[in-house]
Design an enzyme around this catalytic site. Structure first.
Site, short mmCIF file in Angstrom:
data_model
loop_
_atom_site.label_atom_id
_atom_site.label_comp_id
_atom_site.label_asym_id
_atom_site.label_seq_id
_atom_site.Cartn_x
_atom_site.Cartn_y
_atom_site.Cartn_z
N VAL A 142 0.92 -1.15 0.00
CA VAL A 142 0.00 0.00 0.00
C VAL A 142 0.96 1.20 0.00
CG1 VAL A 142 -1.70 1.33 1.30
CG2 VAL A 142 -1.88 -1.17 1.20
N PRO A 143 1.18 1.78 -1.17
CA PRO A 143 2.28 2.74 -1.35
C PRO A 143 2.02 4.11 -0.72
CG PRO A 143 1.04 2.56 -3.37
CD PRO A 143 0.44 1.56 -2.41
N CYS A 144 2.06 4.16 0.60
CA CYS A 144 1.83 5.41 1.31
C CYS A 144 2.89 6.45 0.96
CB CYS A 144 1.75 5.17 2.82
SG CYS A 144 3.09 4.20 3.50
N HIS A 145 4.06 5.99 0.50
CA HIS A 145 5.11 6.93 0.10
C HIS A 145 4.70 7.76 -1.11
CE1 HIS A 145 5.92 3.32 -2.33
NE2 HIS A 145 6.49 4.12 -3.21
N ARG A 146 3.68 7.33 -1.84
CA ARG A 146 3.22 8.06 -3.03
C ARG A 146 2.20 9.15 -2.68
NH1 ARG A 146 2.31 2.60 -6.42
NH2 ARG A 146 4.50 1.97 -6.52
#
Length: 188
Positions: A142-146
């Site tokens: 779940v690409p929270c860095h995006r």
């Protein structure tokens, strides 16, 4: 990061990536957590053990090996879509599930702001989005860095390394807000 592990037996494997030794935790329902690298392997193992009491380290079965290969490739800058990786969302609040679903829709090489994610949910509370992503037990998958702050600012990142790790993940993906094609778009 908070975790809400289910009552199902959980397993994990550590694996080397371009950013260091990561960990993937799973049960028969899907991935229950992802661990970004700590300062050394013992700290990574300790963090996983704290997050998932009773978890057992084991070689990954074939379907988990495929996820590990995709994560490893993504962290090397290759285009990989992790949006279909099965997640065990038992114990994850409904609001967080909705935030994670939007985050999973952001392709590699792209970003949304906290406010844009909030707008897609029909709310006007970017802070709630940041808090939800801070609880994300599935970092990278779940690409929270995006999800970033307005004006090109990074915003927070609760994983080990904080903003430095977030910046590194975005750099690996050559992430941008504009609509010009990225390497990921050209490969697809």
């Amino acid at each position: 990061m908070q975790d809400h592990p289910s009552n199902h037996a959980a397993f994990y494997a550590l694996f080397e990536t371009s950013i260091g030794l990561c960990g993937l935790a799973w049960n028969e329902r899907g991935v229950v957590g992802f661990q970004l690298p700590e300062d050394d392997v013992s700290k990574t193992r300790s963090r996983i053990a704290r997050r998932f009491p009773g978890i057992v380290e084991t070689p990954p079965p074939p379907h988990i090996q495929g996820i590990v290969a995709d994560v490893t490739a993504l962290l090397q800058g290759e285009a990989r879509d992790l949006s279909t990786v099965p997640l065990d969302l038992e114990g994850v609040a409904d609001f967080d599930r909705r935030v994670y679903e939007i985050a999973r829709s952001i392709p590699p090489g792209r970003v949304l702001t906290y406010g844009e994610v909030a707008a897609r949910l029909g709310i006007n509370n970017a802070r709630a989005i940041g808090q939800s992503l801070g609880r994300n037990p599935f970092a990278v998958i779940v690409p929270c860095h995006r999800v970033v702050a307005v004006g090109g600012k990074l915003g927070g990142f609760s994983a080990n390394g904080g903003a430095t790790t977030k910046r590194r993940l975005l750099a690996i993906e050559d992430a941008r807000r504009d609509e010009s094609p990225t390497l990921f778009d050209l490969i697809s």
